[in-house]
Design an enzyme around this catalytic site. Sequence first.
Site, PDB file in Angstrom:
ATOM      1  N   HIS A 117       1.002   7.691  -5.322  1.00  0.00           N
ATOM      2  CA  HIS A 117       1.883   6.740  -5.125  1.00  0.00           C
ATOM      3  C   HIS A 117       3.191   7.167  -3.681  1.00  0.00           C
ATOM      4  O   HIS A 117       3.519   8.239  -4.157  1.00  0.00           O
ATOM      5  CB  HIS A 117       2.550   5.976  -6.385  1.00  0.00           C
ATOM      6  CG  HIS A 117       4.263   5.266  -5.626  1.00  0.00           C
ATOM      7  ND1 HIS A 117       5.554   5.741  -5.577  1.00  0.00           N
ATOM      8  CD2 HIS A 117       3.760   3.667  -6.082  1.00  0.00           C
ATOM      9  CE1 HIS A 117       5.832   4.220  -5.319  1.00  0.00           C
ATOM     10  NE2 HIS A 117       4.735   3.729  -5.881  1.00  0.00           N
ATOM     11  N   ASP A 175       7.781  -5.243   5.870  1.00  0.00           N
ATOM     12  CA  ASP A 175       7.124  -4.836   4.585  1.00  0.00           C
ATOM     13  C   ASP A 175       6.872  -5.520   3.578  1.00  0.00           C
ATOM     14  O   ASP A 175       7.916  -6.101   3.602  1.00  0.00           O
ATOM     15  CB  ASP A 175       8.128  -3.500   4.908  1.00  0.00           C
ATOM     16  CG  ASP A 175       7.399  -2.734   3.710  1.00  0.00           C
ATOM     17  OD1 ASP A 175       6.309  -2.403   3.031  1.00  0.00           O
ATOM     18  OD2 ASP A 175       8.730  -1.134   2.929  1.00  0.00           O
ATOM     19  N   MET A 176       5.193  -6.029   3.000  1.00  0.00           N
ATOM     20  CA  MET A 176       5.572  -6.857   1.742  1.00  0.00           C
ATOM     21  C   MET A 176       4.759  -6.652   0.914  1.00  0.00           C
ATOM     22  O   MET A 176       3.637  -5.970   1.316  1.00  0.00           O
ATOM     23  CB  MET A 176       4.887  -8.090   2.688  1.00  0.00           C
ATOM     24  CG  MET A 176       3.988  -7.877   3.976  1.00  0.00           C
ATOM     25  SD  MET A 176       3.788  -9.981   4.526  1.00  0.00           S
ATOM     26  CE  MET A 176       2.378  -9.824   3.265  1.00  0.00           C
ATOM     27  N   LYS A 227      -4.324 -16.929  -0.600  1.00  0.00           N
ATOM     28  CA  LYS A 227      -4.549 -15.957   0.474  1.00  0.00           C
ATOM     29  C   LYS A 227      -4.157 -15.239   0.224  1.00  0.00           C
ATOM     30  O   LYS A 227      -4.283 -13.800   0.835  1.00  0.00           O
ATOM     31  CB  LYS A 227      -3.260 -17.243   1.742  1.00  0.00           C
ATOM     32  CG  LYS A 227      -3.910 -18.107   1.860  1.00  0.00           C
ATOM     33  CD  LYS A 227      -2.740 -19.317   3.051  1.00  0.00           C
ATOM     34  CE  LYS A 227      -3.218 -20.529   3.626  1.00  0.00           C
ATOM     35  NZ  LYS A 227      -2.343 -21.204   4.204  1.00  0.00           N
ATOM     36  N   GLY A 309      12.398  -7.277   8.237  1.00  0.00           N
ATOM     37  CA  GLY A 309      13.155  -5.594   8.562  1.00  0.00           C
ATOM     38  C   GLY A 309      14.762  -5.832   9.012  1.00  0.00           C
ATOM     39  O   GLY A 309      15.144  -5.196   8.585  1.00  0.00           O
TER      40      GLY A 309
END
Length: 355
Positions: A117, A175-176, A227, A309
Amino acid sequence: MAHVTGEQLKSFAVKVFESLGIPATDAETTAEILVQADLRGIDSHGVARLPIYVKRLKLGLINKRPDIKVVRDRPGAAVVDGDNGLGQVVGHRAMTLCLEKARQHGVAVVGVKNSNHFGIGAYYAMMALKEDMIGMVGTNTSPLMAPFGGKQPLLGTNPLAIAIPAGSQRPVVLDMATSLVPRGKIEIAARKGEKIPVGWAIDKDGRPTQEPEEALKGTLLPMGGPKGYGLALVLDILCGVLSGAAFGAHTGSLFGDLDRPQNIGHFMLALDVNSFRPLSEFKNTMDSLILSIKNSEPAEGFKELFLPGEIEYTKTEERAQKGIDLNPVVAQNLLNLARDLGLVGGEATVDTLFA
């Protein structure tokens, strides 16, 4: 609630890692990336993760002194074996290599295997901004999400981060997670004793739930239905299958699999803008695009439009100036951790922990 500065948090995290035998440079790198998550408001991926990292380090499930190697090397591509090191250490090393190659060849891709991680993907993507490049970073994660229509967790939340430079305007930083929400948001709801919205997750029997504890026993749901599922699958292929890391249900759980390494895979891309058009032209055009969105008329119920962002940039500036309010549960966990490691005495309190 403990109120701390980013530097106090970073100093604390460095001490924790060094007390376990992590080399100073690696401790610094890992602490920096964790604290950047807290500064950006991504509290689920900041110092709240310290206890589980420490647990895995003490169990020998993360290599304290990894021999990180490039095992396949081409002019514009490479595969890095992280030797089961801390994900932040491996990720930083791999993205540094990717940027070096992109400077030479215009574009570069680096795959990573045998990692762990690595925190927020935005950090690594944003490393490209200092080089006036576009950075794209993906990682697979332990299986927490069901494929669309299923109830068995076979895919990770598999986040994607992309950072794009601009001129006078702030860079665009996407960032997702590919789940509707990251697991961390459900963990935060559980810590606060709050319910979660319907549609975030299902319980172990495949039924919608608003109870965070039941959601954590069940599975997250992909964003956008099929999706999000498709994007998660493709990222698992790029990060896991392509690099030779674990994939799908074979990927080790950060919290659950305390008998084996995670073998997480990452995918990193750096693109030198100057290879496509003059940098100044690109930045001017980016500014025009950004301003066209910022200056457009909001729909009913909205006061302002934000670029990906932008909220995190504002949060970083605010927390860097005013400090960070730690969740009481996180603060107590850090105090317990410091006591267990002998960094403070039994008389220490949350209020004195960062003094």
